[in-house]
Write an enzyme that holds these catalytic residues in place. Structure first.
Site, PDB file in Angstrom:
ATOM      1  N   PRO A   1      -2.465  -5.888   8.669  1.00 54.91           N
ATOM      2  CA  PRO A   1      -1.783  -4.637   8.330  1.00 54.91           C
ATOM      3  C   PRO A   1      -2.671  -3.768   7.436  1.00 54.91           C
ATOM      4  O   PRO A   1      -3.225  -4.264   6.453  1.00 54.91           O
ATOM      5  CB  PRO A   1      -0.539  -5.113   7.566  1.00 54.91           C
TER       6      PRO A   1
ATOM      7  N   TYR B   1       2.193  -6.081  -5.185  1.00 60.46           N
ATOM      8  CA  TYR B   1       3.340  -5.186  -4.976  1.00 60.46           C
ATOM      9  C   TYR B   1       4.625  -5.914  -5.401  1.00 60.46           C
ATOM     10  O   TYR B   1       4.572  -7.033  -5.903  1.00 60.46           O
ATOM     11  CB  TYR B   1       3.362  -4.684  -3.533  1.00 60.46           C
TER      12      TYR B   1
ATOM     13  N   ALA C   1       1.857  -1.723   5.786  1.00 59.77           N
ATOM     14  CA  ALA C   1       2.929  -1.820   4.800  1.00 59.77           C
ATOM     15  C   ALA C   1       3.860  -0.625   4.983  1.00 59.77           C
ATOM     16  O   ALA C   1       3.438   0.524   4.903  1.00 59.77           O
ATOM     17  CB  ALA C   1       2.343  -1.813   3.390  1.00 59.77           C
TER      18      ALA C   1
ATOM     19  N   GLN D   1       5.000  -4.743   8.853  1.00 59.14           N
ATOM     20  CA  GLN D   1       5.042  -5.318   7.506  1.00 59.14           C
ATOM     21  C   GLN D   1       6.012  -4.501   6.647  1.00 59.14           C
ATOM     22  O   GLN D   1       5.809  -3.312   6.423  1.00 59.14           O
ATOM     23  CB  GLN D   1       3.634  -5.288   6.888  1.00 59.14           C
TER      24      GLN D   1
ATOM     25  N   ARG E   1       3.653 -12.508   4.021  1.00 58.18           N
ATOM     26  CA  ARG E   1       2.283 -12.436   3.480  1.00 58.18           C
ATOM     27  C   ARG E   1       2.323 -12.677   1.979  1.00 58.18           C
ATOM     28  O   ARG E   1       3.104 -12.039   1.269  1.00 58.18           O
ATOM     29  CB  ARG E   1       1.627 -11.088   3.786  1.00 58.18           C
TER      30      ARG E   1
ATOM     31  N   ARG F   1     -10.931  -4.746   8.247  1.00 57.35           N
ATOM     32  CA  ARG F   1     -11.990  -3.730   8.315  1.00 57.35           C
ATOM     33  C   ARG F   1     -12.831  -3.837   9.577  1.00 57.35           C
ATOM     34  O   ARG F   1     -13.253  -2.816  10.123  1.00 57.35           O
ATOM     35  CB  ARG F   1     -12.854  -3.823   7.046  1.00 57.35           C
TER      36      ARG F   1
HETATM   37  C1  LIG Z   1      -7.588   0.604   4.606  1.00 54.32           C
HETATM   38  C2  LIG Z   1      -6.901  -0.683   4.253  1.00 54.32           C
HETATM   39  C3  LIG Z   1      -5.522  -0.697   4.111  1.00 54.32           C
HETATM   40  C4  LIG Z   1      -4.856  -1.892   3.825  1.00 54.32           C
HETATM   41  N1  LIG Z   1      -3.481  -1.912   3.787  1.00 54.32           N
HETATM   42  C5  LIG Z   1      -2.838  -3.106   3.720  1.00 54.32           C
HETATM   43  C6  LIG Z   1      -1.440  -3.193   3.930  1.00 54.32           C
HETATM   44  O1  LIG Z   1      -0.765  -2.207   4.260  1.00 54.32           O
HETATM   45  N2  LIG Z   1      -0.842  -4.411   3.797  1.00 54.32           N
HETATM   46  C7  LIG Z   1      -1.564  -5.543   3.503  1.00 54.32           C
HETATM   47  O2  LIG Z   1      -0.990  -6.626   3.379  1.00 54.32           O
HETATM   48  N3  LIG Z   1      -2.905  -5.492   3.354  1.00 54.32           N
HETATM   49  C8  LIG Z   1      -3.554  -4.319   3.469  1.00 54.32           C
HETATM   50  N4  LIG Z   1      -4.913  -4.279   3.408  1.00 54.32           N
HETATM   51  C9  LIG Z   1      -5.664  -5.565   3.327  1.00 54.32           C
HETATM   52  C10 LIG Z   1      -6.043  -6.029   4.744  1.00 54.32           C
HETATM   53  O3  LIG Z   1      -4.894  -6.287   5.530  1.00 54.32           O
HETATM   54  C11 LIG Z   1      -6.907  -7.300   4.678  1.00 54.32           C
HETATM   55  O4  LIG Z   1      -6.120  -8.339   4.144  1.00 54.32           O
HETATM   56  C12 LIG Z   1      -8.165  -7.111   3.846  1.00 54.32           C
HETATM   57  O5  LIG Z   1      -8.810  -5.893   4.180  1.00 54.32           O
HETATM   58  C13 LIG Z   1      -9.148  -8.268   4.013  1.00 54.32           C
HETATM   59  O6  LIG Z   1      -9.455  -8.452   5.383  1.00 54.32           O
HETATM   60  P1  LIG Z   1     -10.804  -7.853   6.058  1.00 54.32           P
HETATM   61  O7  LIG Z   1     -11.970  -8.409   5.281  1.00 54.32           O
HETATM   62  O8  LIG Z   1     -10.758  -8.356   7.462  1.00 54.32           O
HETATM   63  O9  LIG Z   1     -10.754  -6.362   5.960  1.00 54.32           O
HETATM   64  C14 LIG Z   1      -5.605  -3.092   3.645  1.00 54.32           C
HETATM   65  C15 LIG Z   1      -6.998  -3.052   3.745  1.00 54.32           C
HETATM   66  C16 LIG Z   1      -7.644  -1.879   4.076  1.00 54.32           C
HETATM   67  C17 LIG Z   1      -9.147  -1.896   4.248  1.00 54.32           C
END
Ligand SMILES: Cc1cc2nc3c(=O)[nH]c(=O)nc-3n(C[C@H](O)[C@H](O)[C@H](O)COP(=O)(O)O)c2cc1C
Length: 363
Positions: A24, A184, A58, A100, A232, A329
């Protein structure tokens, strides 16, 4: 047969075509919390790209539960209606749509990242934020007014999660994820860093976890028996120098959520306080937490964090360290990561017919 990244996965009769999940990610692109063309293209493209499940960002269960004024929300039927064509398209592409459900708690009322983050004061369009205790989040630029929730607020919140889940179901989602991570509101109740309550929602492990259990039960009660509920969590606050949330408590909570009918723990980390020290941010840095929860309990897990390589992701499933692998990402960079990863791993995966001329073996 050994499970692998591209083997299917089933929870409560809901079948995921593979183990790749879009993590998410807030898009901060809504007006009044409504989904729009951005969400349709963003989520739709990841569904076309082959993900087994696409978890929508989220989504605030009430307007004050938004991190920024541009967060997505689901506090009215109009919000659900805007989502219907989006979930329908995702399903038509073979991806399971998930959402989410969230409340930002004391981290609400901030500017979106590309507008400088930081708090927005009520006089500038921000709002008083809700939290377990009267301890504001220490943003670098200051704080926003933070109100300790009373039991009336807590009861209302549980109802808001239930109503949000009902609307999400109407909107066509197959998976509901309770957001209890990243500092949160629900995480704020779990952690002694942010929760100094002396009532039945603070103090002991049982009391601090009560709200997450009640919200999960409420969501589970409106979510159909044949559809999964995820939760989560942040497995650690990464604040070993003070009383905080850690992996041992996460394992205990996961076990309890399993008993309440949750189907998968989506294991992330951190976010409760800017003093946190992340031990590593290398590839798969949160995998050990997922693995520990998976081995110490009977509930399946998703892992997330720094996963970019197909072989790595595949090994996580093959070696039984995780059931789902979430990518954030990396899938912003490449929405077609699953199609490409399947090719690299020599796995057969269905391509949308419109894109078949692009298959790597037909180049
Ligand atoms: C732009 C952005 C927005 C994110 N928004 C959320 C979110 O809405 N809910 C959540 O649980 N994590 C959020 N995250 C965390 C990601 O879901 C993920 O757990 C985190 O980026 C690590 O994974 P990755 O290394 O594959 O990016 C966000 C991350 C990024 C980069």
């Amino acid at each position: 047969m050994t499970d692998s990244l591209f083997s299917s996965f089933s929870l409560r009769g809901t079948e995921f075509r593979n183990r790749v999940m879009l993590s998410p990610m807030c898009q901060y692109s809504s007006e009044d919390g409504l989904a729009n063309e951005w969400h349709r293209v963003h989520l739709g493209t990841r569904a076309v790209g082959g993900a087994g499940m696409v978890m929508m960002e989220a989504t605030a269960v009430e307007p004050d539960g938004r991190i920024t004024p541009h967060d997505h929300g689901i506090w009215s039927d109009e919000h659900a209606e805007a989502l219907e064509p989006i979930t329908e398209f995702m399903r038509s592409q073979g991806a399971m749509p998930g959402i989410q459900l969230a409340h930002a708690g004391r981290k609400a009322s901030t500017r979106r990242p590309w507008e400088g983050r930081g708090p927005i004061q009520p006089e500038d369009g921000g709002w008083e934020v809700l939290a377990p205790s009267e301890k504001p989040y220490p943003h670098e630029e200051g704080t926003v007014p933070t109100r300790r929730m009373d039991t009336g607020d807590i009861d209302a919140l549980i109802e808001q999660f239930g109503a949000a889940a009902e609307r999400a179901l109407d909107a066509g989602f197959e998976v509901a994820e309770v957001h209890a991570a990243h500092g949160y509101l629900l995480h704020e109740f779990l952690s002694p860093v942010t929760n100094d309550r002396e009532d039945e929602y603070g103090g002991s492990f049982e009391n601090r976890t009560r709200l997450v259990r009640e919200v999960t039960e409420r969501v589970r009660s409106v979510w159909p028996d044949d559809k999964p509920v995820f939760v989560r969590i942040s497995a650690s606050d990464w604040l070993p120098d003070r009383p905080s949330w850690d992996i041992e408590q996460s394992v205990r909570l996961a076990d309890q959520l399993d008993d309440l009918g949750a189907d998968l723990i989506d294991v992330s980390g951190g976010g409760i306080h800017p003093d946190q020290r992340i031990p590593s941010t290398g590839p798969g840095y949160q995998v050990p937490y997922a693995e520990e929860i998976r081995s110490e309990t009977d509930i399946p897990v998703a892992t997330v964090g720094g996963i970019t390589e197909p072989e790595h992701a595949d090994a996580l499933v093959r070696n039984e360290r995780a059931d789902l692998v979430a990518l954030g990402r990396e899938m912003l960079r490449n929405p077609y990561w699953p199609l490409q990863a399947a090719h690299e791993l020599g796995e057969e995966i269905e391509w949308p017919p419109q894109y078949r001329r692009g298959r790597f073996d037909r180049a």
